[in-house]
Design an enzyme around this catalytic site. Structure first.
Site, PDB file in Angstrom:
ATOM      1  N   HIS A 291      -2.893   3.394  37.946  1.00  0.00           N
ATOM      2  CA  HIS A 291      -4.073   4.163  38.346  1.00  0.00           C
ATOM      3  C   HIS A 291      -5.292   3.252  38.486  1.00  0.00           C
ATOM      4  O   HIS A 291      -6.038   3.337  39.469  1.00  0.00           O
ATOM      5  CB  HIS A 291      -4.379   5.250  37.311  1.00  0.00           C
ATOM      6  CG  HIS A 291      -3.640   6.529  37.516  1.00  0.00           C
ATOM      7  ND1 HIS A 291      -2.298   6.652  37.262  1.00  0.00           N
ATOM      8  CD2 HIS A 291      -4.058   7.755  37.936  1.00  0.00           C
ATOM      9  CE1 HIS A 291      -1.914   7.893  37.512  1.00  0.00           C
ATOM     10  NE2 HIS A 291      -2.961   8.583  37.924  1.00  0.00           N
TER      11      HIS A 291
ATOM     12  N   HIS B   6      -3.163   5.302  28.514  1.00  0.00           N
ATOM     13  CA  HIS B   6      -3.240   3.846  28.571  1.00  0.00           C
ATOM     14  C   HIS B   6      -4.176   3.342  27.495  1.00  0.00           C
ATOM     15  O   HIS B   6      -5.025   4.081  26.981  1.00  0.00           O
ATOM     16  CB  HIS B   6      -3.743   3.367  29.939  1.00  0.00           C
ATOM     17  CG  HIS B   6      -2.717   3.466  31.025  1.00  0.00           C
ATOM     18  ND1 HIS B   6      -1.651   2.591  31.117  1.00  0.00           N
ATOM     19  CD2 HIS B   6      -2.587   4.323  32.061  1.00  0.00           C
ATOM     20  CE1 HIS B   6      -0.913   2.919  32.171  1.00  0.00           C
ATOM     21  NE2 HIS B   6      -1.450   3.964  32.749  1.00  0.00           N
TER      22      HIS B   6
END
Length: 576
Positions: free
Chosen positions: A157, A208
């Site tokens: 991302h 993350h």
């Protein structure tokens, strides 16, 4: 879904092979060792992984503290919803529109940057096999069922959004001299906010860690720089008119697909890399072909599609976009089952001649007779039947999944490894010894364990006795507990992992017993892995199928559909 390997019999993890289709997979918990990666990765890759794992473990409690401090229902909805704007699907839906509306150079640059980001991050993910930050203590907030199945490092991302945002900002600044308006400045601010929002959202959602998004963002920035420096040269090479140049470019991409590292777990990163590789092959073939036709604009960027909204009208422009989308979905819906029928016999012949190139976690053609239909094989362009469900989710962003506990094989292995590490640390702390895995391991500024006075094992004395340190310590104790709470998505249930403000043990049995019999260890492993969703069988023909399908999708987007628009009266070549 991807948790357990389907390796060939010759592979070191043969005990993890997928069962024949139609039979329930049998969990061999005895092979789920905490040193799974040491056994199944080359020594140099495992050494790199061991250098980075302590960072992942160190940052997890700090991420949990951050999530606890700022989390709210409104932010849950916002970050879960906006995460869709950084997915491969979002870009794949809107990229063809750029080509059909005449923005060819921007479309090509975006495709190349996204493909480089997806391949580069997927390459590192499968090479290092680093898990996402542990849950618990983190809660994972996501509207995607496949995101948590991938490894964590680095963040795709972040690479995607930074590369696209930086490229857009650069182009806006280049045009600021001619268009020195508030719109230009406003758009630049929007792209800065867009990038920061997606990157921060990956931390907020527990998907993350800091290392993941920092490295992913750096990769995205470098990809943008490479595109700006070499993009025009690459395009001039592709549009040179030489068939040999196109062949070389295609061959290079196929070699990159082949040399992609094989992971230690069944991770879908490789599938995305293959799909985007097909997209790059397709747009090169399609752009080269369309540039040779009489319909492409001659005094513009090569292969540009004639388009003028004022002259065409909104209705006609919308109609041809809808037609183009329908053609792409028809191609995908027809070619995938056709290739699943045509390719297996060919692969069996190649296998008999030993010309096949088997890959771990993909079932060889000799081991199955037919392929049953399935729709969960694609993270780029979903099947048309899934569109109503996706639109419903986008219309109701609060319908999200908040999950606590291991979700993938990487999560489960890290849970077991962290438990084992804490046991060793506890034993060595009592014996005055040095931990077995004596690599650098940063420690959080926490207090002594709150139950130390009860005679429970210590994890080591820490400094800085502050309330924040106490909270970070409480999150440390939740790591490796592996207690799974999976809410029912249909009921929109949510789960919180926020511990109460107290000095008591908030994670239950945070100190696993020091002595474990083999039976107890196997039961522990079985308990964790049985809670994971069993992976579907993955077939060897899927790699070539994805390459062909996505090559066709890209070719249709940049050449097939523009030609179709002219033939059905929705084009503008005759007006230019």
């Amino acid at each position: 879904m991807c948790q357990q390997p389907d390796a060939p019999a010759s592979d070191a993890v043969g005990a993890h092979m997928a069962p024949p289709p139609g039979k329930e997979p049998k969990l061999d918990a005895g092979n789920k060792h905490h040193d799974h990666y040491a056994q199944n990765l080359p020594r140099w890759r495992n050494a790199l992984r061991n250098r980075l794992i302590p960072i992942v473990r160190w940052e997890t409690p700090w991420l949990a503290l951050l999530q606890d401090k700022v989390r709210s229902p409104a932010l849950d909805s916002y970050f879960a919803y906006t995460a869709n704007l950084g997915t491969h699907t979002f870009y794949m839906v809107f990229l063809p529109i750029l080509f059909w509306c005449g923005y060819t150079s921007i479309g090509r640059a975006t495709v190349f940057m996204l493909a480089a980001g997806v391949y580069g991050t997927g390459f590192l993910k499968d090479m290092l096999c680093l898990p996402r930050p542990l849950s618990p203590p983190l809660a994972r907030i996501s509207m995607s069922g496949s995101a948590a199945l991938e490894y964590g490092f680095p963040s795709s991302h972040s690479a995607n959004v930074v590369s696209v945002a930086f490229y857009a900002i650069y182009m806006l600044r280049q045009s600021a001299e001619q268009d020195n308006s508030s719109w230009n400045l406003g758009l630049q601010c929007f792209f800065y906010f867009f990038a920061l929002s997606i990157v921060a959202g990956r931390l907020y959602c527990g998907m993350h860690g800091f290392l993941d998004v920092i490295v992913g963002s750096i990769m995205g920035a470098l990809i943008t720089a490479v595109q700006l420096v070499y993009g025009d040269w690459i395009d001039s090479w592709i549009f040179s008119g030489s068939c040999m140049d196109i062949f070389i470019a295609t061959l290079v991409i196929c070699v990159l697909v082949r040399v992609h590292p094989e992971p230690a777990d069944d991770c879908p990163c490789y599938d995305d890399s293959v799909s985007f590789s097909g997209v790059v092959i397709g747009i090169n073939l399609g752009a080269w072909h369309y540039a040779q036709t009489a319909y492409a604009l001659k005094d513009a960027y090569p292969s540009s599609v004639p388009f003028d909204l004022q002259e065409m009208g909104l209705f006609k422009a919308t109609l041809r976009i809808l037609l183009g989308v329908v053609v792409i979905f028809v191609w995908r819906a027809t070619m995938k089952p056709a290739l699943f029928t045509i390719l297996p016999p060919i692969f069996r012949l190649l296998e008999q001649a030993r010309w096949n190139m088997p890959r771990a976690f993909f079932l060889n053609a000799s081991r199955y007779k037919s392929i049953k239909p399935f729709d969960d094989d694609d993270n780029l362009i979903p099947p048309a039947s899934e569109l109503p469900h996706m639109l419903k989710n986008l219309a109701h962003p609060r319908k999200r999944s908040v999950s606590v506990g291991p979700q993938s094989a990487a999560d489960a292995y890290e849970t077991l490894a962290y438990r084992n590490r804490r046991r060793r640390e506890s034993i060595n702390s009592l014996d005055g010894g040095v931990p077995e895995d004596g690599l650098w391991s940063p420690s959080s500024p926490t207090l002594d364990p709150p139950n130390a006075e009860k005679g429970e094992p210590l994890l080591g004395t820490r400094l800085l006795p502050t309330p924040m340190a106490s909270r970070v310590h409480s999150y440390e104790q939740m790591m490796g507990t592996g207690k799974v709470v999976q809410p029912d998505d249909d009921k929109n249930a949510t789960t919180t992992t926020t511990p109460p403000h107290s000095d008591t043990d908030v994670a239950g049995d945070v100190y696993p017993p020091l002595s474990h019999t083999p039976t107890e260890e196997e039961n522990e492993k079985r308990e964790i892995f049985m809670k994971l969703t069993k992976p579907r069988v993955r077939y060897d023909v899927e790699v070539v199928t994805k390459l062909i399908v996505y090559t066709g999708i890209a070719y249709i987007a940049v050449a097939g559909n523009p030609l179709l628009f002219e033939w059905v009266g929705l084009g503008m070549a005759s007006h230019v």
